[in-house]
Enzyme design. Structure first.
Site, PDB file in Angstrom:
ATOM      1  N   HIS A  20      14.665  -3.794  -0.176  1.00 52.26           N
ATOM      2  CA  HIS A  20      13.940  -5.048  -0.421  1.00 52.26           C
ATOM      3  C   HIS A  20      14.667  -5.787  -1.535  1.00 52.26           C
ATOM      4  O   HIS A  20      14.431  -5.522  -2.707  1.00 52.26           O
ATOM      5  CB  HIS A  20      12.505  -4.769  -0.861  1.00 52.26           C
ATOM      6  CG  HIS A  20      11.685  -4.014   0.132  1.00 52.26           C
ATOM      7  ND1 HIS A  20      10.853  -4.634   1.037  1.00 52.26           N
ATOM      8  CD2 HIS A  20      11.566  -2.684   0.365  1.00 52.26           C
ATOM      9  CE1 HIS A  20      10.246  -3.726   1.794  1.00 52.26           C
ATOM     10  NE2 HIS A  20      10.660  -2.528   1.393  1.00 52.26           N
ATOM     11  N   ARG A  22      14.484  -8.959  -2.251  1.00 48.64           N
ATOM     12  CA  ARG A  22      13.640 -10.005  -2.872  1.00 48.64           C
ATOM     13  C   ARG A  22      14.209 -11.417  -2.779  1.00 48.64           C
ATOM     14  O   ARG A  22      13.746 -12.302  -3.522  1.00 48.64           O
ATOM     15  CB  ARG A  22      13.367  -9.697  -4.354  1.00 48.64           C
ATOM     16  CG  ARG A  22      12.898  -8.297  -4.658  1.00 48.64           C
ATOM     17  CD  ARG A  22      11.570  -8.005  -4.019  1.00 48.64           C
ATOM     18  NE  ARG A  22      10.980  -6.753  -4.517  1.00 48.64           N
ATOM     19  CZ  ARG A  22      10.132  -6.024  -3.806  1.00 48.64           C
ATOM     20  NH1 ARG A  22       9.758  -6.404  -2.601  1.00 48.64           N
ATOM     21  NH2 ARG A  22       9.621  -4.928  -4.319  1.00 48.64           N
ATOM     22  N   LYS A 102      10.114  -5.379  12.208  1.00 47.07           N
ATOM     23  CA  LYS A 102       9.380  -4.529  11.252  1.00 47.07           C
ATOM     24  C   LYS A 102       7.895  -4.846  11.352  1.00 47.07           C
ATOM     25  O   LYS A 102       7.487  -6.006  11.261  1.00 47.07           O
ATOM     26  CB  LYS A 102       9.885  -4.807   9.830  1.00 47.07           C
ATOM     27  CG  LYS A 102       9.128  -4.077   8.716  1.00 47.07           C
ATOM     28  CD  LYS A 102       9.418  -2.579   8.714  1.00 47.07           C
ATOM     29  CE  LYS A 102       8.603  -1.822   7.668  1.00 47.07           C
ATOM     30  NZ  LYS A 102       9.087  -1.988   6.301  1.00 47.07           N
ATOM     31  N   HIS A 134       6.019   0.534   9.093  1.00 51.50           N
ATOM     32  CA  HIS A 134       5.432   1.113   7.885  1.00 51.50           C
ATOM     33  C   HIS A 134       4.105   1.692   8.347  1.00 51.50           C
ATOM     34  O   HIS A 134       3.161   0.961   8.613  1.00 51.50           O
ATOM     35  CB  HIS A 134       5.236   0.041   6.811  1.00 51.50           C
ATOM     36  CG  HIS A 134       4.586   0.573   5.571  1.00 51.50           C
ATOM     37  ND1 HIS A 134       5.192   0.529   4.333  1.00 51.50           N
ATOM     38  CD2 HIS A 134       3.393   1.174   5.372  1.00 51.50           C
ATOM     39  CE1 HIS A 134       4.393   1.099   3.440  1.00 51.50           C
ATOM     40  NE2 HIS A 134       3.294   1.482   4.040  1.00 51.50           N
ATOM     41  N   HIS A 188      10.208   5.649   6.016  1.00 50.58           N
ATOM     42  CA  HIS A 188       9.744   6.429   4.849  1.00 50.58           C
ATOM     43  C   HIS A 188       8.596   7.417   5.110  1.00 50.58           C
ATOM     44  O   HIS A 188       7.505   7.280   4.581  1.00 50.58           O
ATOM     45  CB  HIS A 188       9.397   5.525   3.670  1.00 50.58           C
ATOM     46  CG  HIS A 188       8.548   4.317   3.984  1.00 50.58           C
ATOM     47  ND1 HIS A 188       7.394   4.382   4.715  1.00 50.58           N
ATOM     48  CD2 HIS A 188       8.701   3.015   3.650  1.00 50.58           C
ATOM     49  CE1 HIS A 188       6.879   3.181   4.813  1.00 50.58           C
ATOM     50  NE2 HIS A 188       7.648   2.328   4.184  1.00 50.58           N
ATOM     51  N   ASP A 258      14.175   2.530   0.550  1.00 55.82           N
ATOM     52  CA  ASP A 258      13.024   1.649   0.311  1.00 55.82           C
ATOM     53  C   ASP A 258      13.144   1.006  -1.082  1.00 55.82           C
ATOM     54  O   ASP A 258      12.139   0.804  -1.769  1.00 55.82           O
ATOM     55  CB  ASP A 258      11.694   2.396   0.460  1.00 55.82           C
ATOM     56  CG  ASP A 258      10.516   1.451   0.708  1.00 55.82           C
ATOM     57  OD1 ASP A 258      10.746   0.231   0.871  1.00 55.82           O
ATOM     58  OD2 ASP A 258       9.370   1.935   0.729  1.00 55.82           O
ATOM     59  N   HIS A 262      10.709  -3.971  -8.936  1.00 55.48           N
ATOM     60  CA  HIS A 262       9.665  -4.780  -9.597  1.00 55.48           C
ATOM     61  C   HIS A 262      10.007  -4.822 -11.075  1.00 55.48           C
ATOM     62  O   HIS A 262      10.615  -3.886 -11.597  1.00 55.48           O
ATOM     63  CB  HIS A 262       8.281  -4.139  -9.420  1.00 55.48           C
ATOM     64  CG  HIS A 262       7.765  -4.195  -8.023  1.00 55.48           C
ATOM     65  ND1 HIS A 262       7.308  -5.347  -7.432  1.00 55.48           N
ATOM     66  CD2 HIS A 262       7.626  -3.218  -7.090  1.00 55.48           C
ATOM     67  CE1 HIS A 262       6.902  -5.090  -6.200  1.00 55.48           C
ATOM     68  NE2 HIS A 262       7.094  -3.807  -5.960  1.00 55.48           N
ATOM     69  N   GLY A 277       6.023   0.182  -5.541  1.00 59.44           N
ATOM     70  CA  GLY A 277       7.429   0.246  -5.159  1.00 59.44           C
ATOM     71  C   GLY A 277       8.321   0.678  -6.303  1.00 59.44           C
ATOM     72  O   GLY A 277       8.002   0.455  -7.471  1.00 59.44           O
TER      73      GLY A 277
HETATM   74  O1  DOR Z   1       5.879   0.588  -2.347  1.00 64.72           O
HETATM   75  C1  DOR Z   1       6.279  -0.254  -1.567  1.00 64.72           C
HETATM   76  N1  DOR Z   1       6.916  -1.348  -2.002  1.00 64.72           N
HETATM   77  N2  DOR Z   1       6.080  -0.084  -0.267  1.00 64.72           N
HETATM   78  C2  DOR Z   1       6.372  -1.037   0.625  1.00 64.72           C
HETATM   79  O2  DOR Z   1       6.148  -0.833   1.792  1.00 64.72           O
HETATM   80  C3  DOR Z   1       6.883  -2.345   0.184  1.00 64.72           C
HETATM   81  C4  DOR Z   1       7.585  -2.212  -1.095  1.00 64.72           C
HETATM   82  C5  DOR Z   1       7.842  -3.522  -1.756  1.00 64.72           C
HETATM   83  O3  DOR Z   1       8.333  -4.444  -1.083  1.00 64.72           O
HETATM   84  O4  DOR Z   1       7.564  -3.666  -2.954  1.00 64.72           O
HETATM   85 ZN    ZN Z   2       7.121   0.341   3.856  1.00 57.25          ZN
HETATM   86 ZN    ZN Z   3       9.956  -0.897   2.361  1.00 54.83          ZN
END
Ligand code: DOR
Ligand code: ZN
Ligand code: ZN
Length: 404
Positions: A20, A22, A102, A134, A188, A258, A262, A277
């Site tokens: 991800h 972002r 997805k 997911h 995952h 994954d 953040h 995440g």
């Molecule tokens: O913990 C997670 N964070 N699980 C997810 O499926 C998405 C991901 C995120 O994009 O932050």
């Molecule tokens: Zn996920």
């Molecule tokens: Zn993910």
């Protein structure tokens, strides 16, 4: 140029099939430049990025906007998943230049949770691209974290999804895949209970596991608190062992991270304000090489799970051949280097890691993308853009690759 590599190992570049980055919309957390630099530093030469950006990647137009962004910013090769919503099945049917669709069967970061079971079924029935899920069931979500003795700023509400929630969603997705003979990839996997819902060597179904679900478990909440908050949630030590065994048995074909960056300040908020995440793209190869050092698996296993497996699962092709990555995507690793993982040393914009302080043996030192060196012992060459990955979905998926 002559590359001296005495005592080192040269491996195919890692394909991280679940990240991800972002970009667009969340670039205070990461972007395609910082995220791809983190990837290169971690020996990752190809990333497949998820659709829960802002805006979410739910149309061909938005997907191609991301491809354009990446063509300017990414120093590793890239591909982008298309997200399913309640009303974009028309887009999903004609989607191209993507590894697949997805589907979020439970809610998480972003707003792509697909609530409607009829729509879930329609996507299996009416689309052709592989589906990645997911798998967590919104309706089965209770576990009370007070039983872990957690008090302060920790994941202590009864909103954490259990193995039952994962197993229930896997059961539903597997039933739909079988009914409509539709290629399914289970993202995952985190619990032994979910693994029991699909069989080894099924011809339709592939699966993935993250380093954190292999190596961390509920006992880590005590130290990490909300830093270890993620979906799916961490499970038990027995689940860690079952997941490694599933890789060794070939029930799970991919290790993907994954990578979900953040901001540290956001992660330190009180649950449930803290986001779910953890970052991982730059620590996955060292963590897996450390398992080789600890004799839990072989170096060949790691290449199989991180390079070959993702190429086969997602039909990554070049010039009509199945490739382990693209031409001259390579990483040089030092299997004798032992070093602690440290957030402040990270390249990812968020600069923290749930593996803070862990000593691991086996580190990438140099990385080449399409024959060009992009990373060398702390230095980057960002003048080298990565390229768009091509997917050859007509080939018939993972098992066709193994047999043919
Ligand atoms: O913990 C997670 N964070 N699980 C997810 O499926 C998405 C991901 C995120 O994009 O932050
Ligand atoms: Zn996920
Ligand atoms: Zn993910």
């Amino acid at each position: 140029e002559t590359v001296y590599a005495y005592g080192m190992h040269l491996l195919p570049g890692v394909i991280d099939a679940h990240v991800h980055m972002r970009d667009p919309g969340g670039t205070d957390k990461e972007d395609l430049r910082t995220g791809s630099m983190a990837a290169a530093k971690g020996g990752v030469t190809t990333i497949l990025d998820m659709p829960n950006t802002s805006p979410a990647t739910v149309s061909q137009k938005l997907l191609e906007e991301k491809l354009t962004l990446a063509s300017v910013k990414s120093i590793v090769n890239y591909g982008f998943f298309m997200g399913a919503t309640i009303d974009n099945i028309g887009e999903l049917k004609k989607a191209k230049r993507t590894p697949g669709i997805k589907i979020y069967m439970g809610s998480t970061t972003g707003d792509l949770f697909l609530k409607d079971p009829a729509m879930l079924e329609a996507i299996f029935a009416e689309t052709k691209l592989p589906i990645a899920v997911h798998a967590e069931d919104e309706n089965i979500i209770t576990k009370n974290f007070e039983e872990f003795g957690l008090t302060r700023n920790v994941v202590d509400h009864s909103r954490i999804r259990t193995p039952e929630a994962e197993a229930s969603a896997v059961r539903k997705a597997v039933a739909l895949a079988k009914e409509y003979k539709h290629r399914l990839h289970l993202c995952h996997m985190s619990s032994a209970l979910a693994l029991a819902e699909f069989e080894d060597h099924a011809d339709l179904i592939t699966a993935e596991v993250t380093p954190h679900h292999l190596l961390l478990n509920e006992s880590d909440y005590m130290n990490l608190g909300t830093l270890a908050q993620m979906n799916p949630a961490l499970k038990s030590a027995a689940d860690n062992a079952a997941l490694l065994q599933a890789l060794l048995d070939d029930q799970i074909q991919i290790v993907a991270t994954d990578h979900a960056p953040h901001r540290y300040e956001d992660k330190c908020q009180r649950y449930p304000d803290s986001p779910s995440g953890v970052p991982g793209v730059e620590t996955s190869l060292p963590l897996m090489l450390d398992l080789v050092a600890k004799e839990k698996c072989t170096l060949e296993d790691v290449v199989h799970w991180m390079c070959e497996g993702p190429a086969l699962v997602w039909d990554i092709m070049e010039k009509g051949r199945i490739e382990v990555g693209y031409d001259a995507d390579l990483v040089l690793v030092d299997m004798n280097k032992t070093m602690a993982i440290r957030g402040p040393h990270m390249q990812t914009k968020c600069r923290w890691t749930p593996f803070e302080g862990r000593e691991v043996t086996g580190w990438p030192v140099r990385t080449w993308v399409c024959g060009k060196e992009v990373y060398r012992e702390g230095e980057f060459d960002v003048s080298r853009p990565g390229i768009e990955v091509m997917f050859e979905h007509s080939r018939g998926g993972y098992w066709a690759g193994i047999d043919g």
